[in-house]
Enzyme design. Structure first.
Site, PDB file in Angstrom:
ATOM      1  N   HIS A   1       9.555  15.092  -8.249  1.00  0.00           N
ATOM      2  CA  HIS A   1       9.480  13.637  -8.188  1.00  0.00           C
ATOM      3  C   HIS A   1      10.586  12.986  -9.016  1.00  0.00           C
ATOM      4  CE1 HIS A   1       7.082  10.110  -7.099  1.00  0.00           C
ATOM      5  NE2 HIS A   1       7.474   9.596  -8.234  1.00  0.00           N
TER       6      HIS A   1
ATOM      7  N   HIS B   1       3.655   6.450  -2.154  1.00  0.00           N
ATOM      8  CA  HIS B   1       2.467   6.685  -2.967  1.00  0.00           C
ATOM      9  C   HIS B   1       1.449   7.452  -2.135  1.00  0.00           C
ATOM     10  CE1 HIS B   1       1.355   4.899  -7.079  1.00  0.00           C
ATOM     11  NE2 HIS B   1       2.473   5.558  -7.149  1.00  0.00           N
ATOM     12  N   ASN B   2       1.933   8.516  -1.493  1.00  0.00           N
ATOM     13  CA  ASN B   2       1.110   9.273  -0.544  1.00  0.00           C
ATOM     14  C   ASN B   2      -0.028  10.022  -1.217  1.00  0.00           C
ATOM     15  OD1 ASN B   2       3.174   8.479   1.131  1.00  0.00           O
ATOM     16  ND2 ASN B   2       4.239  10.435   1.041  1.00  0.00           N
TER      17      ASN B   2
ATOM     18  N   ARG C   1       8.139  -3.475  -9.691  1.00  0.00           N
ATOM     19  CA  ARG C   1       8.784  -3.315 -11.002  1.00  0.00           C
ATOM     20  C   ARG C   1      10.195  -2.759 -10.852  1.00  0.00           C
ATOM     21  NH1 ARG C   1       3.570  -1.831 -12.098  1.00  0.00           N
ATOM     22  NH2 ARG C   1       3.927   0.398 -12.162  1.00  0.00           N
ATOM     23  N   ASP C   2      10.378  -1.848  -9.883  1.00  0.00           N
ATOM     24  CA  ASP C   2      11.732  -1.319  -9.675  1.00  0.00           C
ATOM     25  C   ASP C   2      12.715  -2.440  -9.347  1.00  0.00           C
ATOM     26  OD1 ASP C   2      11.267   1.313 -10.222  1.00  0.00           O
ATOM     27  OD2 ASP C   2      10.882   1.901  -8.149  1.00  0.00           O
TER      28      ASP C   2
ATOM     29  N   ASP D   1      10.877   0.217 -15.939  1.00  0.00           N
ATOM     30  CA  ASP D   1       9.472   0.481 -15.662  1.00  0.00           C
ATOM     31  C   ASP D   1       9.095   1.830 -16.269  1.00  0.00           C
ATOM     32  OD1 ASP D   1       6.950   0.571 -14.474  1.00  0.00           O
ATOM     33  OD2 ASP D   1       7.744   1.503 -12.651  1.00  0.00           O
TER      34      ASP D   1
ATOM     35  N   SER E   1      -0.086   5.208 -17.136  1.00  0.00           N
ATOM     36  CA  SER E   1      -0.789   3.929 -17.102  1.00  0.00           C
ATOM     37  C   SER E   1       0.150   2.880 -16.514  1.00  0.00           C
ATOM     38  CB  SER E   1      -1.195   3.510 -18.517  1.00  0.00           C
ATOM     39  OG  SER E   1      -2.163   4.402 -19.028  1.00  0.00           O
ATOM     40  N   GLN E   2      -0.413   2.004 -15.693  1.00  0.00           N
ATOM     41  CA  GLN E   2       0.406   1.054 -14.947  1.00  0.00           C
ATOM     42  C   GLN E   2       0.781  -0.171 -15.774  1.00  0.00           C
ATOM     43  OE1 GLN E   2       1.163   1.334 -11.200  1.00  0.00           O
ATOM     44  NE2 GLN E   2       1.137   3.285 -12.250  1.00  0.00           N
TER      45      GLN E   2
ATOM     46  N   GLY F   1      16.612   5.467  -2.722  1.00  0.00           N
ATOM     47  CA  GLY F   1      15.446   5.909  -1.973  1.00  0.00           C
ATOM     48  C   GLY F   1      14.598   6.828  -2.798  1.00  0.00           C
TER      49      GLY F   1
ATOM     50  N   SER G   1       9.590  12.486  -1.183  1.00  0.00           N
ATOM     51  CA  SER G   1       8.208  12.900  -1.425  1.00  0.00           C
ATOM     52  C   SER G   1       7.969  14.207  -0.674  1.00  0.00           C
ATOM     53  CB  SER G   1       7.249  11.812  -0.933  1.00  0.00           C
ATOM     54  OG  SER G   1       5.918  12.276  -0.957  1.00  0.00           O
TER      55      SER G   1
END
Lengths: 760, 248
Positions: free
Chosen positions: A58, A104-105, A125-126, A278, A323-324, A545, A548
């Protein structure tokens, strides 16, 4: 020498580093050897965790980066290519467009609502960490067959998650795509894209510059959620993972996101900060290391100063938490107070956690005691890159070679029934049930909303419009990843061009199975080459890009799904072209040729249960001409409508041209004569590329044909727009179809609500 | 003329309202929710969004923001206040408008265009419309299902305080045209004094034909006209009615 300057040593309670522990961290023995070489010693447990995250697929792109280097990334209008939080292009008038897509699969397969919601949060956020204000989102969703109860649960949860998050933050959804095929039964694909705008001089990058500048943790507190999410995203799921994996799925809070968005843009405009990033995948670890890596400096942070929401968190946990709604901010030394004032206004917590150093390392203390120190550049860039040979699966080769010609012959009532069935398959049918749960009009800039060819928004205070489309036909890619991926690029470009906008650049999200398998490596390589060829021909470079891998359950991979997010611009939104027929009596023309290519079509899948044949060919020269011809026609104001032909073939496109969007007045009929010497079903349902259906007033028809000729685009008159509330009539070689509009509307608008209305 | 546009943390239509006010020829003044004065502005708009994250329920926390004290005083003094979408919910929670906005009948967030029938054109918010005119604008909400008890509803109807009603394109206000389950298909109402308007659909997203409709612009223009023309006597009368309404 004081303790604080010494080398990190294991903390009490750290497990010993064993080959098993290394393997559990997703690192191979040779990768571990490389780590020891870089460190000059054995890593501590904390350091192992940091490497594990940064060298996961990732974050480290270890199975993809060599191939990704083949993609074209430059053009005069590209301001920021791959490697930053988002790509940025110059769109004229002093404006820059930042955009990016991400997957976010895995989280969505386990917990669809939070998985999809946090996917939207991450991509916003990106974009705003580049200094751009998010102005629109799109998504690309691929699910299994809608008949399945679990698929309906996943769809309902994902749509609600995407909606609740984006709606609260106040970013309009401008479009997207939704596909249904059993190839995605266990593993939905949930990709989110965001577009943001800024003045060209407002760009800021995620760097930690200026030795002595201050690192601040901003936003939500750090908890134990999502620890090792990046590593989780780099593994395949197995049955029973749902429960066990829940703690790796993060929980989103769009309200905090909205505050972060406003605070970040105000911070950037204030000049009090030099960088912002982020804390996304791999959290504090990746944000800190990447900011240091990009600027060639070093960072030092003390995890004891990070605000936490759980007791007794270890450095390992704090560094790897996902954590978001958290950001890492680099404030100018001496200006921390001013930065804090802005954050306080937006009710956000901020803590000084460290500073920029000249040590060239990612250094972590716990209450003054060193627990990790890793050279920053090898950590971010030193992940080994693999390019192991791939091999096509024999099964796919056989499917492609299968003779599907017999499916082309249909006549009489069978043809009519097939037409209605194709228009009513969930993949073709209206996605109204979905997009009406997304706010599509907030920001008062939506010119083309979802439900047409591409979405299009206006830059406030200007006439400038930005169009975007996300596309990928996974079935085509499964049968032939190279032409399928090139097909995704050209389809996205056609969609953008149909609005009158000129395609300018892409972002992508490459969703594949496990790269440890030769057949997946083959798919990936072919798909990258397909994107390379198409983007080079269309002059739409890749600005960034996401990859995933490991979209597999119990060894079964999803279709290779390289989703393309294409953006383009139109100088004056007054010239934007809609997708549906407008005026009775207008001429209907076909741009491009019918070839009757049924391979990999929705018709074969939905009516015959067949996924086989050669998928439609891609003629890159013809696509280039077509996507330049359409904006030229739009600029002259001669088009009544323009709509791309794709999934469901001519049948789907003609139905959509007649039906238009829901709630916008009555549909109009059409009468068509198709003289092509092709089998009827192949002609109506083939998904051949390179085709667009346009309409024009009789007075403008000649100019449309002239512009097409000038661009070398075949242009054939095929019919006339009919009256409101009448029917769609199609005459072809010895066959005649009459489809009342109310029947078409029922199939097209009713299919998904009928399947979903019992879902919450 | 200066019109205040309140921004709460979580407001997301403040910029749209800002542009709408400017399009109607007035100056928009951004006012942060922690301020304790409206700064001498001539009218107030409470925009849409998710003030304070809609935590607890929409508007429930926003009514306690410091700025709401002067907003309530301003309204009680007969001055003009408009709440759109989340702003409508906030004005209900603040007690400036009767009733409440419940979850949509569909239990989903809904975002699409709707048609509205203008019930009266003799109000400060609708003078630029014709009575019975059918207008089109987007709506986007999860909690837009207007509810009031029978007494309050009868009062609203008998006093002609329903200004906008969901209808079909021909102006028939049918249950089929009711998007969210609102009682009496109510989309927008005014208070007893007729000086506080709340409506769920978004006139601020319909100020320009390029967006598909400019049917929202007359609302802002009516507001601007009214501020210009409003006499002290009118304001006093509205104040009296507003106070009488509070006493009830």
């Amino acid at each position: 020498m004081s303790r604080a300057n010494g080398a990190p040593r294991p903390r009490p309670g750290d497990p010993p580093i064993t080959p098993e522990l290394v393997e559990d961290h997703g690192l191979s023995p040779s990768e571990y050897e490389l780590i020891v070489e870089i460190m000059g010693r054995e890593p501590t447990f904390t350091e192992l965790g940091v490497f594990s995250a940064m060298w996961s697929e990732h974050c480290g792109y270890k199975n993809s980066k060599r191939l990704l280097r083949l993609l074209p990334t430059t053009a005069p209008w590209v301001i920021q290519g791959p490697g930053e939080n988002a790509g940025v292009i110059d769109i004229g008038g002093g404006w820059a467009l930042a955009f990016k897509m991400e997957s976010h699969n895995h989280p969505s397969a386990v917990e669809p609502y939070q998985g999809a919601a946090t996917g939207v949060g991450g991509i916003l956020r990106d974009v705003f960490t580049m200094g751009a204000r998010p102005v629109a989102t799109l998504n690309s969703l691929h699910f299994g067959d809608l008949e399945g109860a679990r698929v309906r649960y996943l769809l309902a949860g994902v749509v609600r998650g995407v909606g609740d998050y984006g709606n609260c933050v106040g970013i309009p959804s401008m479009g997207g795509e939704v596909h249904f095929d059993r190839g995605y039964e266990e593993n939905p694909i949930v990709n989110a894209m965001c577009l943001g705008i800024m003045r060209c001089d407002e760009l800021i990058r995620g760097t930690a510059e200026g030795v002595g500048n201050t690192l601040m943790a901003v936003g939500a507190r750090t908890g134990r959620d999502g620890i090792h999410g990046a590593t989780f995203a780099s593994e395949e799921l197995s049955e029973g993972d749902d429960e066990a994996s829940r703690p790796q799925v993060q929980v989103g809070d769009p309200y905090t996101e909205k505050l972060l968005l406003e605070a970040s843009l105000e911070l950037i405009a204030s000049g009090e900060i030099v960088g912002i990033q982020d804390m996304g995948a791999a959290g504090l670890t990746s944000s800190g290391a990447e900011m240091a890596g990009r600027s060639g400096t070093g960072v030092e942070m003390d995890v004891a100063r990070v605000p936490v929401r759980a007791e007794a968190m270890t450095p390992y946990e704090i560094l790897l938490s996902e954590s978001q709604e958290r950001m890492l901010v680099v404030a100018r030394a001496g200006r921390e107070e001013a930065a804090c004032q802005i954050l306080e206004k937006w009710e956000l917590e901020a803590a000084t956690i460290g500073q920029v150093t000249d040590r060239g390392t990612f250094r972590v203390l716990e209450d003054g005691v060193p627990v990790a120190e890793i050279p920053a550049l090898p950590l971010t860039e030193g992940c080994p890159a693999y390019e192991r040979p791939g091999e096509e699966s024999g099964e796919v080769r056989a499917l492609r070679a299968q003779d599907i010609s017999r499916y082309g012959e249909l006549s009489g009532d069978d043809l009519r029934v097939a037409f209605l069935e194709v228009v009513g398959t969930p993949a073709v049918a209206s996605k109204q049930w979905i997009y009406e749960q997304y706010d599509t009009t907030v920001r008062a800039s939506s010119i083309e909303r979802p439900g047409g060819s591409a979405g299009l928004i206006r830059i406030p205070g200007t006439d400038l419009g930005v169009a975007a489309s996300t596309d990928c036909n996974g079935r085509h890619c499964y049968l032939d990843p190279r032409s399928g991926a090139a097909g995704a690029v050209v389809e996205a470009a056609r969609n953008v061009a149909c609005t009158g906008a000129t395609p300018l650049a892409i972002t992508n999200c490459l969703n594949f199975g496990s790269p440890l398998k030769a057949e997946i490596r083959h798919q990936f390589r072919e798909a990258v080459l397909g994107i390379r060829d198409a983007c080079a021909h269309l002059e739409t470079p890749v600005t960034g890009g996401n990859v995933s891998f490991y979209n597999e359950t119990d060894g079964k991979a999803v279709y290779p799904t390289p989703v393309i997010g294409m953006v383009g611009t139109i100088a004056d939104v007054a010239n934007v072209v809609g997708h549906s027929f407008r005026r009775p009596g207008d001429a209907i023309l076909l741009l491009g040729h019918n070839r009757g290519e049924l391979g990999g079509s929705e018709y074969l899948y939905a009516l015959h249960g067949v996924v086989a044949g050669e998928p439609p060919r891609v003629d890159l020269e013809a696509e280039r001409a077509l996507t330049r011809c359409l904006p030229a026609m739009a600029a002259r104001g001669v088009l009544g409508s323009a709509h791309d032909v794709a999934t469901g073939g001519l049948a789907a496109t003609l139905a959509e041209c007649c039906l238009g969007r829901p709630r916008t007045g009555w549909p109009v009929g059409a009468s068509l004569h198709l003289h092509d010497a092709l089998p009827p079903a192949a002609l109506l349902f083939g998904e051949d590329h390179g085709r667009v259906i346009v309409s024009a007033s009789p007075a403008d028809e000649a100019e449309v044909r002239e512009i097409a000729a000038r661009h070398g685009v075949p242009c054939t008159p095929i019919g006339t727009v009919g009256e409101e509330r009448s029917s769609l009539r199609i005459h072809l070689r010895g066959e005649s179809l009459e489809l009342p509009l109310d029947l078409l509307a029922d199939r097209y608008f009713g299919a998904i609500p009928r399947a979903m209305d019992d879902e919450p | 003329m200066r019109i205040a546009v309140i921004t709460f943390p979580g407001s997301n239509c403040d910029q749209d309202c800002h542009r709408s006010v400017e399009a109607a020829g007035a100056t928009a003044v951004p006012v942060w929710h922690r301020e304790i004065s409206l700064g001498g502005t001539d009218a107030v708009i409470v925009p849409g969004g998710f003030a304070h994250g809609d935590y607890l329920r929409p508007g429930a926390i926003a009514r306690f923001s410091p700025i709401m004290t002067p907003v309530v005083e301003f309204a009680r003094a007969g001055r003009l206040v408009v709440g759109i979408c989340n702003g409508f919910q906030i004005l209900c929670e603040a007690g400036l408008l009767p009733g409440a906005l419940l979850r949509n009948r569909s239990l989903r967030f809904q975002s699409h265009d709707c048609a509205l029938r203008v019930e009266r054109s003799d109000t400060p918010f609708t003078s630029r419309y014709r009575e019975g005119q059918v207008i089109r604008m987007p709506l986007a909400h999860a909690d837009g299902n207007y509810y009031a008890d029978r007494g309050a509803l009868e009062e609203l109807e008998s006093e002609g305080r329903v200004l906008f009603r969901y209808s079909d394109a021909e102006g028939e206000s049918t249950e089929e045209a009711n998007p969210n389950g609102s009682l009496n298909r109510i989309a927008g109402i005014v208070n007893e004094g007729g000086n506080v308007l709340g409506l769920m659909p978004h006139p601020d997203r319909a100020i320009d034909l390029a967006l598909g409709s400019q049917d929202g612009l007359p609302l802002f223009e009516s507001l601007v006209d009214s501020v210009h023309q409003r006499t002290p006597a009118q304001m006093a009368a509205a104040e009296g009615r507003a106070l009488a309404g509070t006493a009830r």
